[in-house]
Design a protein around this motif. Structure first.
Motif, PDB file in Angstrom:
ATOM      1  N   TRP B   4       0.805  -1.207   0.000  1.00 25.42           N
ATOM      2  CA  TRP B   4       0.000   0.000   0.000  1.00 25.42           C
ATOM      3  C   TRP B   4       0.836   1.252   0.000  1.00 25.42           C
ATOM      4  CZ3 TRP B   4      -4.249   0.963  -1.880  1.00 25.42           C
ATOM      5  CH2 TRP B   4      -5.016   2.061  -1.471  1.00 25.42           C
ATOM      6  N   PHE B  10      -0.114   7.419  -6.044  1.00 26.28           N
ATOM      7  CA  PHE B  10      -1.227   6.698  -6.607  1.00 26.28           C
ATOM      8  C   PHE B  10      -2.178   6.192  -5.543  1.00 26.28           C
ATOM      9  CE2 PHE B  10      -3.126   3.669  -9.621  1.00 26.28           C
ATOM     10  CZ  PHE B  10      -3.464   4.637 -10.533  1.00 26.28           C
ATOM     11  N   LEU B  12      -4.521   7.434  -4.060  1.00 28.59           N
ATOM     12  CA  LEU B  12      -5.938   7.785  -4.084  1.00 28.59           C
ATOM     13  C   LEU B  12      -6.722   7.071  -5.157  1.00 28.59           C
ATOM     14  CD1 LEU B  12      -5.594  11.574  -3.500  1.00 28.59           C
ATOM     15  CD2 LEU B  12      -6.522   9.887  -1.937  1.00 28.59           C
ATOM     16  N   ILE B  13      -6.038   6.214  -5.857  1.00 30.14           N
ATOM     17  CA  ILE B  13      -6.722   5.721  -7.050  1.00 30.14           C
ATOM     18  C   ILE B  13      -8.034   5.045  -6.723  1.00 30.14           C
ATOM     19  CG2 ILE B  13      -5.462   3.528  -7.131  1.00 30.14           C
ATOM     20  CD1 ILE B  13      -5.654   4.225 -10.306  1.00 30.14           C
ATOM     21  N   LYS B  14      -8.998   5.475  -7.418  1.00 27.70           N
ATOM     22  CA  LYS B  14     -10.283   4.809  -7.515  1.00 27.70           C
ATOM     23  C   LYS B  14     -10.961   4.380  -6.234  1.00 27.70           C
ATOM     24  CE  LYS B  14      -9.003   3.112 -11.890  1.00 27.70           C
ATOM     25  NZ  LYS B  14      -8.439   1.993 -12.531  1.00 27.70           N
ATOM     26  N   ARG B  15     -12.115   4.831  -6.109  1.00 24.94           N
ATOM     27  CA  ARG B  15     -13.032   4.320  -5.104  1.00 24.94           C
ATOM     28  C   ARG B  15     -12.380   4.227  -3.735  1.00 24.94           C
ATOM     29  NH1 ARG B  15     -13.715   1.549  -9.851  1.00 24.94           N
ATOM     30  NH2 ARG B  15     -12.399  -0.125  -9.208  1.00 24.94           N
ATOM     31  N   PHE B  20      -9.248  -2.588  -1.914  1.00 25.71           N
ATOM     32  CA  PHE B  20      -8.060  -3.416  -2.062  1.00 25.71           C
ATOM     33  C   PHE B  20      -7.695  -4.075  -0.746  1.00 25.71           C
ATOM     34  CE2 PHE B  20      -7.835   0.335  -4.759  1.00 25.71           C
ATOM     35  CZ  PHE B  20      -8.083  -0.303  -5.951  1.00 25.71           C
ATOM     36  N   ARG B 365     -19.657  -2.132  -8.034  1.00 24.25           N
ATOM     37  CA  ARG B 365     -20.028  -1.661  -9.374  1.00 24.25           C
ATOM     38  C   ARG B 365     -20.208  -2.894 -10.242  1.00 24.25           C
ATOM     39  NH1 ARG B 365     -15.183   0.454 -13.134  1.00 24.25           N
ATOM     40  NH2 ARG B 365     -16.319   0.834 -15.050  1.00 24.25           N
ATOM     41  N   PRO B 367     -19.796  -5.114 -13.112  1.00 29.68           N
ATOM     42  CA  PRO B 367     -18.865  -5.134 -14.246  1.00 29.68           C
ATOM     43  C   PRO B 367     -19.606  -5.333 -15.566  1.00 29.68           C
ATOM     44  CG  PRO B 367     -18.288  -6.799 -12.586  1.00 29.68           C
ATOM     45  CD  PRO B 367     -19.646  -6.289 -12.243  1.00 29.68           C
ATOM     46  N   ILE B 415      -4.800  -6.271 -11.760  1.00 28.20           N
ATOM     47  CA  ILE B 415      -5.105  -6.816 -10.438  1.00 28.20           C
ATOM     48  C   ILE B 415      -6.248  -6.045  -9.784  1.00 28.20           C
ATOM     49  CG2 ILE B 415      -4.149  -7.248  -8.130  1.00 28.20           C
ATOM     50  CD1 ILE B 415      -1.438  -7.666  -9.472  1.00 28.20           C
ATOM     51  N   ASN B 416      -6.253  -4.750 -10.043  1.00 31.29           N
ATOM     52  CA  ASN B 416      -7.305  -3.904  -9.507  1.00 31.29           C
ATOM     53  C   ASN B 416      -8.690  -4.380  -9.947  1.00 31.29           C
ATOM     54  OD1 ASN B 416      -8.865  -1.771  -8.681  1.00 31.29           O
ATOM     55  ND2 ASN B 416      -8.142  -0.380 -10.276  1.00 31.29           N
ATOM     56  N   GLN B 417      -8.813  -4.712 -11.212  1.00 29.86           N
ATOM     57  CA  GLN B 417     -10.110  -5.183 -11.704  1.00 29.86           C
ATOM     58  C   GLN B 417     -10.451  -6.536 -11.089  1.00 29.86           C
ATOM     59  OE1 GLN B 417     -10.288  -5.049 -15.992  1.00 29.86           O
ATOM     60  NE2 GLN B 417     -10.194  -2.813 -16.052  1.00 29.86           N
ATOM     61  N   SER B 420     -11.790  -6.054  -7.761  1.00 30.38           N
ATOM     62  CA  SER B 420     -13.159  -5.548  -7.709  1.00 30.38           C
ATOM     63  C   SER B 420     -14.167  -6.664  -7.972  1.00 30.38           C
ATOM     64  CB  SER B 420     -13.360  -4.355  -8.649  1.00 30.38           C
ATOM     65  OG  SER B 420     -13.227  -4.777  -9.975  1.00 30.38           O
ATOM     66  N   PHE B 421     -13.779  -7.679  -8.748  1.00 27.58           N
ATOM     67  CA  PHE B 421     -14.663  -8.847  -8.912  1.00 27.58           C
ATOM     68  C   PHE B 421     -14.795  -9.567  -7.562  1.00 27.58           C
ATOM     69  CE2 PHE B 421     -13.087  -9.562 -13.569  1.00 27.58           C
ATOM     70  CZ  PHE B 421     -13.658  -8.366 -13.934  1.00 27.58           C
TER      71      PHE B 421
END
Lengths: 251, 561
Positions: B4, B10, B12-15, B20, B365, B367, B415-417, B420-421
């Motif tokens: 982390w 980076f 702050l990235i996303k949501r 994570f 969210r 997909p 990995i981020n996607q 999220s799954f």
């Protein structure tokens, strides 16, 4: 209007970075690589502009070794119409990237060039600004909102600056670099992954584009940041005060 | 643990960052900052992991906690959650704690590790769902096997009941006292004792937090064969004692296969050393298996040796939509055949689960935004060659799409996607908690019949409650959850015993991976024959004749008292 988007293949941002023992760089062997997240945002924005019928074509460009094609395929699966791969196997610094982009702009003649504001591997945050300078195009960096006016050929760009939101109006063609909050990139769906397989990717070398790659920079060494020390739990307020007084010397 | 700190720019990235950090976090109980201690963190900090946890929801959102024991001083007892095993009578054979006992324990453990502090006792008495609450007056924190042995020897001689406790993340009330049992928490026994890099065999103490082991192994280039939502708090001793299943079972098998040896302390204090590090050992009865999954009722596991596989670098995930349950079954068959050696997870959720997650989980969210589908499947592959694996998975998915086994799907590009799954699948328990009252069932049923139960339940309940089904389809494990605005005995009487009877009729198990604990001790006959239960009782009697270990749980009253 055609939009060109530059996308970079970087170590996946969720991967733990390891510095090579000889300190010449970071370990990339057997490490998950993905599209730079800011580039993903730039591509998403281009696709949305196209879907709003303000652009006719989205061309994704990537530079680097042959595996960059995988990143281009991801871009095509997201919805880019075609790809351009400039093959080069050594490190490319921002000025070289900007020069290659300039050469490609001359070939493709896009009305808008979109880039991520920076890549998460080298954190340079220079390419967008350099290419705007080389092309003598207006630039809107760190865009958090982009509105295109097709009639007037103007792009309005919001930027999150320290004291609020700055709104710029740029005459097209222009360079826009994208910030985090601009949009949320889409996923690559299976039908689109399938379609992407047949989309064309054109290959160039820097020589073919008449770009000479040289750099004034030399990386001296790459080292890990100092390790954070583990915290401790104190058992009483007195102990905390004692430590703040005598160890941390802050009270 | 996702790294982390390496990239401040980076961050702050996303949501939400929780997306994570809280990956695979079933109990939504742990604040990120409390997770991911290095294995070198102090013993003290680990024992505070539980106490330091912050509930994300206000307590009132939970089931109101109910005491469950009758016959004790001040033993209350409102029963708010009707599917508890019922009110339990304190077994009068057990002695009551006195000052002399406390002094004796202080003599063994020192004052510091004999805890009578109210606040810490409240935390140790309450399970993470706030569903079960005991009234123990004493929490012991032994630091060695010898200390555990001395404690048990004494408790056995005094006939003091005890409850062994790890991270206290169980879902069936097995890890908290029912009445006034002495809590023996192993969190201070948190050392990794050895790791053999050639064979991948890890030997550690029972109080090691699963996530710390995962982090340790990650640095060595290995993975734990076990991963589950509660990893930030749960301890390996508890995992072994409950034979925890989790997300990697499909690939690496159960702990009965991965635990190579263990050390356990019997009720009378005898230390049984079965801490072997051998894959093959056919010398007599393999008794370690008695302690795997017996929920601390036969002995306290103090050390374990585990076989760990090497970490593979290429992980891919796809999130798919299917039109009906038949397609999902075909997809599973195909996945086993075509992805064989790289398939590492096959999870399913139905449309109701998806709806619930999208409505109640922060940062969720869809997909596949086009429209809602009846079923969703999350497939994960783990292998050693990124491009080969991806190609293979893509080919499989496209083939399945052409054959109309899947109606839509997305493939994670980073990995981020993928996280999220997983966030969607693993966020269901949390979403259920937010949605109101929930009746949870963890069932093993043959894959073919598994979803019939959800459908029958839906017909039975009509508009009264929302039936949500998801689970580890690859393992034939259904998590059936019935979500209602509030707890209601009428709803419950529609569900139970029907769920258990149905499962029993189809030769399923009423507890696939959660155990029996207090919640289902009296339901054991739905899944085990009388003869089997009788044999279990004989074993219990042999190893713990005074029945001091984790009383009121696992075995039904009828055979255990």
């Amino acid at each position: 209007m055609k939009i060109m988007v530059a996308i970079k293949r970087v170590i996946d941002y969720a991967v733990k970075i390891r510095v090579k023992p000889d300190k010449t760089g970071v370990e990339t062997q057997n490490v998950k690589m993905s599209m730079n997240p800011f580039c993903e945002i730039a591509l998403e924005e281009a696709l949305r502009i196209k879907e709003a019928k303000l652009a006719s074509e989205v061309v994704a460009v990537s530079m680097g070794p042959s595996q960059s094609v995988d990143t281009l395929r991801t871009g095509l699966a997201m919805g880019a119409d075609r790809g351009i791969h400039v093959e080069f196997n050594q490190t490319l610094y921002p000025l070289s990237v900007a020069k290659i982009l300039r050469a490609l702009v001359e070939v493709e003649k896009p009305g808008l060039l979109l880039l991520g504001k920076q890549a998460i591997d080298d954190d340079c945050n220079q390419t967008g600004q350099m290419i705007a300078g080389l092309l003598n195009w207006p630039q809107g960096t760190f865009a958090s909102k982009v509105i295109l006016d097709k009639e007037k050929q103007v792009a309005t760009v919001d930027r999150e600056v320290d004291d609020g939101i700055e709104t710029l109006s740029l005459n097209l063609p222009a360079v826009i670099t994208t910030d985090l909050r601009l949009n949320q990139p889409r996923y690559a769906t299976l039908p689109n992954i399938m379609k992407a397989k047949s989309k064309p990717i054109k290959k160039f070398t820097p020589q073919e584009l008449n770009v000479e790659i040289k750099s004034d920079l030399e990386v001296v060494q790459v080292t890990e940041p100092p390790k954070r020390k583990a915290g401790i739990l104190v058992s009483s307020v007195d102990e905390l005060i004692d430590k703040l007084k005598n160890e941390a010397n802050v009270i | 643990m996702v790294n982390w700190n390496w990239k401040a720019t980076f961050r702050l990235i996303k949501r939400s960052p929780n997306l994570f950090l809280e990956r695979r976090c079933t109990p939504p109980a742990v604040v990120p900052g409390f997770r991911g201690f290095s294995s070198g963190s102090t013993a003290k900090s680990q024992c505070n992991t539980f106490h330091g946890t912050k509930r994300i929801f206000p307590v009132s959102d939970y089931v109101e906690t109910a005491g469950i024991c009758i016959g004790m001083q001040g033993g209350v007892q409102r029963q708010c959650y009707s599917s508890l095993a019922g009110l339990v009578n304190r077994n009068p054979r057990f002695s009551t704690l006195n000052d002399e006992d406390i002094r004796y324990f202080e003599g063994i453990l020192g004052n510091k590790n004999v805890i009578q502090d109210e606040e810490r006792l409240i935390a140790a008495n309450t399970d993470w769902m706030h569903k079960y609450k005991g009234s123990s007056k004493l929490l012991l924190l032994p630091q060695s096997t010898d200390e555990v042995s001395q404690i048990l020897k004494y408790c056995n001689s005094r006939c003091l009941a005890v409850v062994p406790q790890g991270g206290n993340t169980g879902l069936v009330g097995g890890s908290v006292p029912v009445c006034d049992e002495v809590i023996i928490n192993l969190s201070l026994m948190n050392k990794i004792l050895s790791f053999d890099k050639v064979s991948g065999i890890l030997v550690c103490e029972a109080g090691c937090i699963l996530e710390n082991i995962i982090t340790f192994l990650d640095n060595e280039g290995f993975v734990m064969p076990l991963d589950l939502g509660a990893k930030g708090s749960c301890q390996i001793g508890g995992n072994v004692s409950t034979n925890a299943g989790g997300l990697r079972l499909l690939r690496y098998g159960s702990l009965h296969g991965n635990v190579l040896g263990l050390e356990a302390v019997l009720a009378n204090g005898t230390v049984i050393d079965m801490l072997k590090t051998l894959r093959k050992d056919n010398t007599g009865y393999d008794l370690k298996h008695l302690f795997i999954g017996s929920e601390g009722s036969l002995g306290i596991v103090t050390k374990v040796s585990i076989l760990t596989p090497p970490k593979l670098s290429s992980v891919n995930a796809a999130f798919l939509a299917c039109k009906d349950y038949i397609s999902i079954q075909k997809l599973l068959q195909e996945a086993k055949r075509r992805l064989g050696e790289i398939l590492s997870a096959f999870e399913f959720l139905d449309g109701q689960s998806m709806n619930l997650v999208l409505n109640h989980l922060e940062g969720a969210r869809n997909p596949l935004p086009a429209s809602m589908h009846n079923f969703y499947v999350l497939i994960e592959t783990t292998g050693s060659d990124e491009s080969f694996d991806k190609q293979k998975l893509e080919a499989f998915l496209l083939h399945s799409m052409e054959n109309e086994l899947i109606s839509d799907g997305v493939l994670a590009q980073d990995i981020n996607q993928a996280s999220s799954f997983w966030h969607l699948r693993e966020g269901i328990p949390e979403a259920l908690m937010r949605a109101g009252a929930v009746y949870k069932y963890d069932l093993s049923i043959t894959v073919e019949k598994l979803y019939d139960l959800a459908e029958e339940m839906r017909t039975r309940l009509g508009n009264v409650a929302n039936v949500v089904a998801y689970g580890h389809l690859g393992d034939g494990n259904l998590h059936l959850n019935i979500s209602a605005p509030q707890y209601d005995d009428k709803v419950l009487s529609q569900i139970e015993p029907y769920v258990y009877e149905w499962t029993s009729k189809h030769r399923g198990s009423i507890s696939a991976e959660h155990g029996l604990g207090l919640m289902k001790a009296n339901k054991i006959f739905y899944s085990q024959s009388h003869e089997t239960v009788q044999l279990m009782a004989s074993i219990k009697n042999l190893l713990d004749p005074n029945k001091i270990l984790n009383p009121y749980k696992v075995l039904p009253d009828s055979v255990s008292s």
